[in-house]
Design an enzyme around this catalytic site. Structure first.
Site, short mmCIF file in Angstrom:
data_model
loop_
_atom_site.label_atom_id
_atom_site.label_comp_id
_atom_site.label_asym_id
_atom_site.label_seq_id
_atom_site.Cartn_x
_atom_site.Cartn_y
_atom_site.Cartn_z
N ASP A 120 -10.81 1.39 4.41
CA ASP A 120 -11.73 -0.02 4.43
C ASP A 120 -13.04 0.40 4.42
O ASP A 120 -13.06 -1.05 3.76
CB ASP A 120 -11.08 -0.84 5.70
CG ASP A 120 -9.75 -1.57 5.39
OD1 ASP A 120 -9.48 -1.73 4.25
OD2 ASP A 120 -8.57 -1.68 6.09
N LYS A 160 1.25 -1.06 -0.01
CA LYS A 160 -0.09 -0.21 -0.31
C LYS A 160 0.80 1.22 0.03
O LYS A 160 0.62 2.44 -0.57
CB LYS A 160 -0.53 0.22 1.22
CG LYS A 160 -2.17 -1.18 1.45
CD LYS A 160 -2.81 -1.24 2.35
CE LYS A 160 -3.62 -2.91 2.03
NZ LYS A 160 -4.25 -2.87 3.37
N GLN A 181 -5.14 -2.22 9.84
CA GLN A 181 -4.49 -3.85 9.41
C GLN A 181 -4.95 -4.80 9.43
O GLN A 181 -4.58 -4.89 11.25
CB GLN A 181 -3.13 -4.19 8.64
CG GLN A 181 -2.63 -5.13 8.08
CD GLN A 181 -3.48 -4.95 6.42
OE1 GLN A 181 -3.42 -3.96 6.04
NE2 GLN A 181 -3.75 -6.20 6.33
N1 GUN Z 1 -6.49 -7.85 6.05
C1 GUN Z 1 -6.34 -8.51 4.91
N2 GUN Z 1 -7.25 -7.70 3.58
C2 GUN Z 1 -6.81 -6.60 4.90
C3 GUN Z 1 -7.99 -5.87 3.79
O1 GUN Z 1 -8.22 -5.25 3.05
N3 GUN Z 1 -7.72 -4.49 5.12
C4 GUN Z 1 -7.11 -4.68 6.53
N4 GUN Z 1 -7.27 -3.46 6.75
N5 GUN Z 1 -6.35 -5.44 6.48
C5 GUN Z 1 -7.02 -6.61 5.63
#
Ligand code: GUN
Length: 293
Positions: free
Chosen positions: A120, A53, A97
């Site tokens: 998200d 990211k 995350q």
């Molecule tokens: N863990 C796996 N996929 C994601 C996601 O799209 N966002 C977040 N915050 N954690 C994740």
């Protein structure tokens, strides 16, 4: 068979976002969008996602920050950190995350995020708005899948879509998006899960099969209709002596055999994963433009 090339489409979208950052932010004397991530502990997959990211942010000209915490951080401290980001005028949107360590209540943390900064789209307010077809942040992986179908002009209206897996992050939201009354919606959706009987027979009737079970190689050729569109959300590290990294990535679908039967398929890697990251950037852009209120 044609590849649903996540790398190609993510690249196109990143260049569109970069142009928008230049023209509508920097060109007007505004700060670029700034998104942040909270990373707890040292789960290798989470670290990989967050560094992916950060790299994508650099590529499109976003600012990005990562706040790192030890695995034994208290829930109270994380809630305070969420409050800090909620109130930081320099940060347009952020993610926490997942997964979080067991002693932390993920739902409590998610619900503390200001829905206007929840890029998200995991906050109940955003999920509720998504169900009601109101403007909102859509979770990045389902958003990426819809975008991929859209860019390849794959019709969903009236189609029989089968989703394997009902996670809050992927299976449940994609099943809602595909059945909404909207473009790349209007499908008839069947959501299969651990209690579903005879998944193989249901999957084999799908025009569009979305696989998000987290089981490597689960979908075999006999479970796929000739000419189906197959989207593989799975990502698994398999130890390998043939690569420098020491592993190869595989999905939930037996790509080699299934790809011979279907009309379109996403590869792993190079499919949905890259679309997830680019969708987060799209949400970041919306957060910076303050479109979602
Ligand atoms: N863990 C796996 N996929 C994601 C996601 O799209 N966002 C977040 N915050 N954690 C994740």
């Amino acid at each position: 068979m044609k590849l649903l090339d996540g790398k190609l489409i993510a690249g196109q979208i990143k260049s569109e976002i970069a142009t928008e950052v230049n023209e509508n932010f920097l060109g007007k004397g505004l700060n670029p969008p700034h998104i942040a991530a909270m990373l707890v502990g040292d789960d290798p997959a989470s670290k990989t996602y967050v560094s992916g990211k950060e790299k994508a942010c650099r590529e499109v000209g976003f600012l990005s920050s990562v706040y790192k915490y030890a695995a034994n951080v208290s829930e109270e401290k994380l809630l305070e950190a969420v409050d800090f980001l909620n109130n930081d005028p320099e940060v347009d949107g952020f993610i926490v995350q997942l997964p979080l360590p067991e002693h932390i209540n993920e739902q409590k943390i998610t619900e503390r995020i200001d829905p206007r900064k929840d890029i998200d789209g995991f906050h109940p307010v955003n999920i509720g708005k998504m169900v009601l077809e109101l403007p909102c942040f859509i979770p990045a992986t389902p958003y990426g899948i819809i975008t991929l179908l859209d860019r390849y002009d794959i019709e969903t209206e009236g189609k029989n879509c089968v989703v394997l897996g009902r996670s809050h992050i992927v299976g449940t939201p994609i099943s809602i998006l595909l059945s909404r009354k909207s473009k790349r919606g209007n499908a008839t959706v069947t959501l299969c899960h651990s209690f579903t009987q005879d998944i193989a027979s249901i999957a084999s009737k799908a025009d569009i099969l979305i696989v998000a079970m987290g089981k490597q190689g689960f979908v075999t050729a006999d479970m796929v209709k000739n000419g189906a569109v197959v989207v593989d959300v799975g990502i698994h590290r398999i130890p390998s002596e043939e690569t420098k990294s020491g592993y190869i990535l595989k999905g939930d679908v037996d790509f080699e055999k299934v790809s011979r039967k279907c009309s379109y398929i996403t590869p792993v890697p190079g499919g949905v994963g890259l679309m997830t990251i680019v969708s987060l950037l799209q949400n970041g852009l919306k957060a910076a433009k303050k479109i979602i209120v």
